[in-house]
Structures are given as C-alpha cells and as structure tokens.
Design a protein around this motif. Structure first.
Motif, short mmCIF file in Angstrom:
data_model
loop_
_atom_site.label_atom_id
_atom_site.label_comp_id
_atom_site.label_asym_id
_atom_site.label_seq_id
_atom_site.Cartn_x
_atom_site.Cartn_y
_atom_site.Cartn_z
N ARG A 33 25.11 -7.78 19.40
CA ARG A 33 24.77 -8.84 20.36
C ARG A 33 24.19 -10.05 19.64
N ARG A 34 23.30 -9.82 18.68
CA ARG A 34 22.73 -10.94 17.92
C ARG A 34 23.83 -11.70 17.17
N HIS A 35 24.79 -10.96 16.65
CA HIS A 35 25.92 -11.60 15.94
C HIS A 35 26.68 -12.53 16.87
N VAL A 36 26.95 -12.07 18.09
CA VAL A 36 27.70 -12.89 19.05
C VAL A 36 26.92 -14.14 19.43
N LEU A 37 25.63 -13.97 19.71
CA LEU A 37 24.81 -15.08 20.20
C LEU A 37 24.35 -16.03 19.11
N GLU A 38 24.17 -15.52 17.91
CA GLU A 38 23.59 -16.35 16.84
C GLU A 38 24.62 -16.82 15.82
N GLU A 39 25.73 -16.10 15.68
CA GLU A 39 26.68 -16.44 14.63
C GLU A 39 28.05 -16.87 15.16
N ILE A 40 28.28 -16.72 16.46
CA ILE A 40 29.55 -17.18 17.05
C ILE A 40 29.30 -18.26 18.09
N TYR A 41 28.46 -17.98 19.07
CA TYR A 41 28.23 -18.92 20.17
C TYR A 41 27.86 -20.33 19.71
N PRO A 42 26.97 -20.53 18.74
CA PRO A 42 26.61 -21.90 18.36
C PRO A 42 27.77 -22.71 17.79
N HIS A 43 28.86 -22.04 17.40
CA HIS A 43 29.99 -22.75 16.82
C HIS A 43 31.03 -23.16 17.85
N LEU A 44 30.84 -22.76 19.12
CA LEU A 44 31.75 -23.21 20.18
C LEU A 44 31.61 -24.71 20.37
N PRO A 45 32.67 -25.38 20.83
CA PRO A 45 32.57 -26.82 21.10
C PRO A 45 31.49 -27.10 22.14
N PRO A 46 30.72 -28.17 22.00
CA PRO A 46 29.66 -28.47 22.96
C PRO A 46 30.17 -28.58 24.39
N GLU A 47 31.37 -29.16 24.58
CA GLU A 47 31.90 -29.32 25.93
C GLU A 47 32.22 -27.98 26.58
N LEU A 48 32.54 -26.96 25.76
CA LEU A 48 32.76 -25.63 26.31
C LEU A 48 31.43 -24.98 26.66
N ARG A 49 30.46 -25.09 25.78
CA ARG A 49 29.14 -24.50 26.07
C ARG A 49 28.53 -25.09 27.34
N GLU A 50 28.84 -26.35 27.63
CA GLU A 50 28.29 -27.00 28.82
C GLU A 50 28.81 -26.40 30.12
N VAL A 51 30.02 -25.84 30.11
CA VAL A 51 30.62 -25.34 31.36
C VAL A 51 30.55 -23.82 31.49
N ILE A 52 30.07 -23.13 30.46
CA ILE A 52 29.96 -21.69 30.52
C ILE A 52 28.86 -21.27 31.49
#
Length: 279
Positions: free
Chosen positions: A156-175
């Motif tokens: 879970r930490r890997h997903v949230l700390e090592e993958i999620y921050p690399h998503l495009p900002p515009e995608l993170r905004e709509v999740i």
C-alpha cells in the motif's frame, strides 16, 4: 487541407443507412466524441488536400445483417478533458462519455506511458478504472506475512508513495478516493485511498475459501474473462498482486498468474502492480 476520419464498418448498410451514419459521425467528430453502439472500428484520421469535411466509411466485408448494429473498439477521444469526463460521471451521464473497456492514455512524470481501462460503474455516479498493464515489482511486505492486511502493508505504501505522486496533476484532481474495508485482527477498519490495487472480488468475484468477504468490492466487467485478467510488462506476461490476504494463510496475498488464473504468493516476494482509481 481537410481531415478525413476512417471508420471500418463490419455490418453491411444500405446506401440510405450509410449516409445517415456518415452524417451522425460527422456531427460527433465535430464535438470530439463518437458514441455509437454496434460494429464500428475507428482506424484513424488522414489529411487530404482539398478534401471535403467527411467521415470515410469502409464497406463491410460480411454478409448483410440488420443494418442497425454498431460498436466502437474505443470511444474515448482526446478532445474530451478529464474534467468533462468527471462531470459527466458525477451527474449520472457517465456512459454517454465513457463506458467499460474504454481507455484513458496518459504519461507518468517518469516518462512512462500508461493506459487505464474503464472497468465499469460501481454506482451510477462512480466509475472504476484499472491500469491495463503492470508497473514495476515490489513486495507486499518485507517479511512473508499478511498481518495488518493491505492497510498496513508495504505494498500500500508503494502504491501511495511511489506511484500515485507520479500521476498527472489533472488526473489526481478528478480522482475520487475509494472507500476500503478490511477486517484486521477481528476489527473492522475503514479507510479511503485515491490509488489502490484490486481485491480478489474486483477481479474474480466471490471465491469461497480464497479470501474473506469483501463488502467494498464487486467484480468488474473487464475481468470477467481470463484474457481480461492477464497483465503485461515490457511485452511479457507477469504475475501481479491483489490486495486480498489469502484466507486461512498468514504468509500470503492473493495474486493473478500469467494466464489470468487466481493464485497466491508469499508476501515477501516481489510481483508487479496494476493500480486502479475511481472517478
């Protein structure tokens, strides 16, 4: 110079029906969308000198059928913004814009290209997406244990700390963070993550004896065939993690094998990750 969009049609149409389809497609392409049902495949767009604004329809190489059935291999158009998709989903009009098996393509800030597939609608106003292929390997825990479930796992930490921050900002905004529920040491734990890996139920549906009941999950349309459950990385099929602890085992989590079958793997081993998100 005019652009002509080429559509392959696998159903024989009368001249009248073909003309009606051509006009309908022209209007939809002008809006950046193609939302038809049935047997159509978008092949691409070419630019021709002095060509009329049009949609080219290739004749169907099949015997005459009903003349009214059309489908698209992919309905997602780059002309539609993520904000517009999110607004449509939130209003209950999501299937007018994006449907199960449609794809979103984007780049991580690492330069890696990613495709997310719409897995289906879990409520009328919430769509669930999962990465089409897998990202790099990681352990679920440093030791061979599923104690603490996914909630306290290294995975879970890997997903949230090592993958999620690399998503495009515009995608993170709509999740929309996904509500997650686990029973850990006899206690119900509720939390919500913006990026997660699927449960066994997400992928296989309920499987008695494999994992506990997962009330936060429902099998997604894209995973109802073995082929739909196969993930690749760098052109090779891989085993990939699910976040369900294996029932009656303290050392393993459920995983998906290279042929799309249910499997399990010691938590200390490294497997690929195919995260998902809600919108």
């Amino acid at each position: 110079m005019k652009s002509v969009s080429i559509i392959k049609n696998s159903t024989v149409l009368s001249t009248t029906d073909a003309d009606k389809l051509r006009e309908r497609l022209k209007a939809q392409f002008a809006d950046g969308l193609v939302l038809l049902d049935g047997r159509l495949e978008y092949l691409g767009t070419v630019v021709l000198p002095e060509a009329p604004a049009a949609v080219g329809i290739m004749p169907a190489p099949v015997e005459a059928g009903s003349g009214s059935s059309f489908s698209l291999v992919q309905r997602r158009s780059g002309a539609v913004s993520l904000a517009e998709i999110k607004a449509a989903i939130a209003s209950g009009r999501g299937p007018e814009v994006i449907r199960p098996f449609d794809e979103l393509e984007f780049m991580l800030d690492t330069g890696e290209a990613v495709t997310a597939v719409c897995g289906g609608y879990v409520t009328p106003t919430r769509a669930r997406f999962v990465f089409k292929d897998a990202l790099g390997d990681c352990q679920m825990n440093e030791d061979a244990t599923n104690a603490g479930g996914y909630y306290k796992s290294k995975g879970r930490r890997h997903v949230l700390e090592e993958i999620y921050p690399h998503l495009p900002p515009e995608l993170r905004e709509v999740i929309e963070p996904r509500p997650l529920v686990e029973t850990i040491d006899g206690e119900r734990v509720e939390y919500a993550d913006p990026l997660w890996i699927p449960t066994g139920t997400d992928v296989f549906g309920p499987l008695e004896g494999w994992y506990a009941e997962e009330p936060d999950s429902v099998q997604l349309e894209i995973f109802k065939t073995e082929r739909g459950r196969v993930k690749e990385r760098n052109g090779e099929t891989v085993f990939w993690w699910l976040r369900s602890p294996r029932a009656s085992y303290s050392t393993v989590f459920v995983s998906v094998s290279t042929d799309g079958a249910v499997n399990y793997t010691y938590a200390g081993n490294s497997l690929a990750f195919a995260p998902g998100f809600d919108m």
